[in-house]
Design a protein around this motif. Structure first.
Motif, PDB file in Angstrom:
ATOM      1  N   GLY A  65       0.850  -1.192   0.000  1.00  0.00           N
ATOM      2  CA  GLY A  65       0.000   0.000   0.000  1.00  0.00           C
ATOM      3  C   GLY A  65       0.879   1.232   0.000  1.00  0.00           C
ATOM      4  N   ASP A  66       0.307   2.351   0.405  1.00  0.00           N
ATOM      5  CA  ASP A  66       1.067   3.591   0.460  1.00  0.00           C
ATOM      6  C   ASP A  66       2.241   3.418   1.423  1.00  0.00           C
ATOM      7  N   ILE A  67       3.377   3.921   1.011  1.00  0.00           N
ATOM      8  CA  ILE A  67       4.579   3.804   1.830  1.00  0.00           C
ATOM      9  C   ILE A  67       5.315   5.139   1.875  1.00  0.00           C
ATOM     10  N   SER A  71      11.535   0.381   1.710  1.00  0.00           N
ATOM     11  CA  SER A  71      11.846  -0.759   2.569  1.00  0.00           C
ATOM     12  C   SER A  71      10.714  -1.145   3.515  1.00  0.00           C
ATOM     13  N   GLU A  72       9.587  -0.449   3.487  1.00  0.00           N
ATOM     14  CA  GLU A  72       8.484  -0.724   4.416  1.00  0.00           C
ATOM     15  C   GLU A  72       7.661  -1.955   4.045  1.00  0.00           C
ATOM     16  N   SER A  73       7.727  -2.393   2.818  1.00  0.00           N
ATOM     17  CA  SER A  73       6.867  -3.480   2.375  1.00  0.00           C
ATOM     18  C   SER A  73       7.692  -4.587   1.738  1.00  0.00           C
ATOM     19  N   LEU A  78      11.362  -6.083  -2.634  1.00  0.00           N
ATOM     20  CA  LEU A  78      11.764  -6.957  -3.743  1.00  0.00           C
ATOM     21  C   LEU A  78      11.976  -6.146  -5.015  1.00  0.00           C
ATOM     22  N   PHE A  79      11.084  -5.201  -5.245  1.00  0.00           N
ATOM     23  CA  PHE A  79      11.221  -4.328  -6.409  1.00  0.00           C
ATOM     24  C   PHE A  79      12.547  -3.575  -6.357  1.00  0.00           C
ATOM     25  N   GLU A  80      12.869  -3.058  -5.182  1.00  0.00           N
ATOM     26  CA  GLU A  80      14.113  -2.318  -5.018  1.00  0.00           C
ATOM     27  C   GLU A  80      15.331  -3.206  -5.334  1.00  0.00           C
ATOM     28  N   LYS A  81      15.270  -4.446  -4.890  1.00  0.00           N
ATOM     29  CA  LYS A  81      16.395  -5.355  -5.111  1.00  0.00           C
ATOM     30  C   LYS A  81      16.634  -5.634  -6.595  1.00  0.00           C
ATOM     31  N   VAL A  82      15.573  -5.760  -7.360  1.00  0.00           N
ATOM     32  CA  VAL A  82      15.756  -6.101  -8.772  1.00  0.00           C
ATOM     33  C   VAL A  82      15.796  -4.886  -9.691  1.00  0.00           C
ATOM     34  N   TYR A 101      -3.552  -5.670  -1.073  1.00  0.00           N
ATOM     35  CA  TYR A 101      -3.597  -4.221  -0.898  1.00  0.00           C
ATOM     36  C   TYR A 101      -4.194  -3.895   0.474  1.00  0.00           C
ATOM     37  N   VAL A 102      -3.520  -3.073   1.255  1.00  0.00           N
ATOM     38  CA  VAL A 102      -3.948  -2.793   2.627  1.00  0.00           C
ATOM     39  C   VAL A 102      -5.349  -2.180   2.690  1.00  0.00           C
ATOM     40  N   LYS A 103      -5.709  -1.381   1.706  1.00  0.00           N
ATOM     41  CA  LYS A 103      -7.059  -0.790   1.725  1.00  0.00           C
ATOM     42  C   LYS A 103      -8.129  -1.855   1.484  1.00  0.00           C
TER      43      LYS A 103
END
Length: 123
Positions: A65-67, A71-73, A78-82, A101-103
């Motif tokens: 969700g919104d961050i 690194s919060e999710s 995972l997206f950041e790593k790749v 999705y948190v909402k």
């Protein structure tokens, strides 16, 4: 305490109560946690259901969700790593996860609460 107060209790649990071998899981799937986190979530589920009549357990997988930072999710990390690195990342190619999705989770919690109190009002 929640039962005595007439409150409706929703216990947010995790798909980590399962071993990951046969997703997606159903509410009647047999738990088989593989790590301490999953074991303690399952213990929490059992304690809530034993001690709070009418409580609900909601097992949610990886949340997104919104961050404020990437690194919060578990999804965005995972997206950041790749995406932002030329370095290799250790990841498996067999694990299936179902990001939620948190909402949507909040909406389900609201719907469960509304149903619970509608049923009480009718009875």
């Amino acid at each position: 305490m929640a039962t005595k107060a007439g409150a409706f209790l929703i216990y947010i649990s995790s798909d980590y109560v399962f071993d990951g071998t046969s997703p997606p899981y159903r509410e009647d799937s047999m738990p088989n946690p593989m790590n301490l986190y999953g074991k303690t979530k399952l213990e929490g589920e059992r304690a809530v259901l034993k001690n709070h009549e009418g409580a609900v357990v909601l097992r949610v997988p990886v949340l997104y969700g919104d961050i404020e930072k990437i690194s919060e999710s578990a999804v965005t990390i995972l997206f950041e790593k790749v995406q932002f690195s030329n370095k290799l990342a250790n990841m498996d190619n067999w694990l299936q996860r179902f990001p939620t999705y948190v909402k949507d989770v909040a909406s389900v919690c609201l719907q469960l609460t509304e149903r619970k109190f509608e049923v009480r009002a009718i009875v």
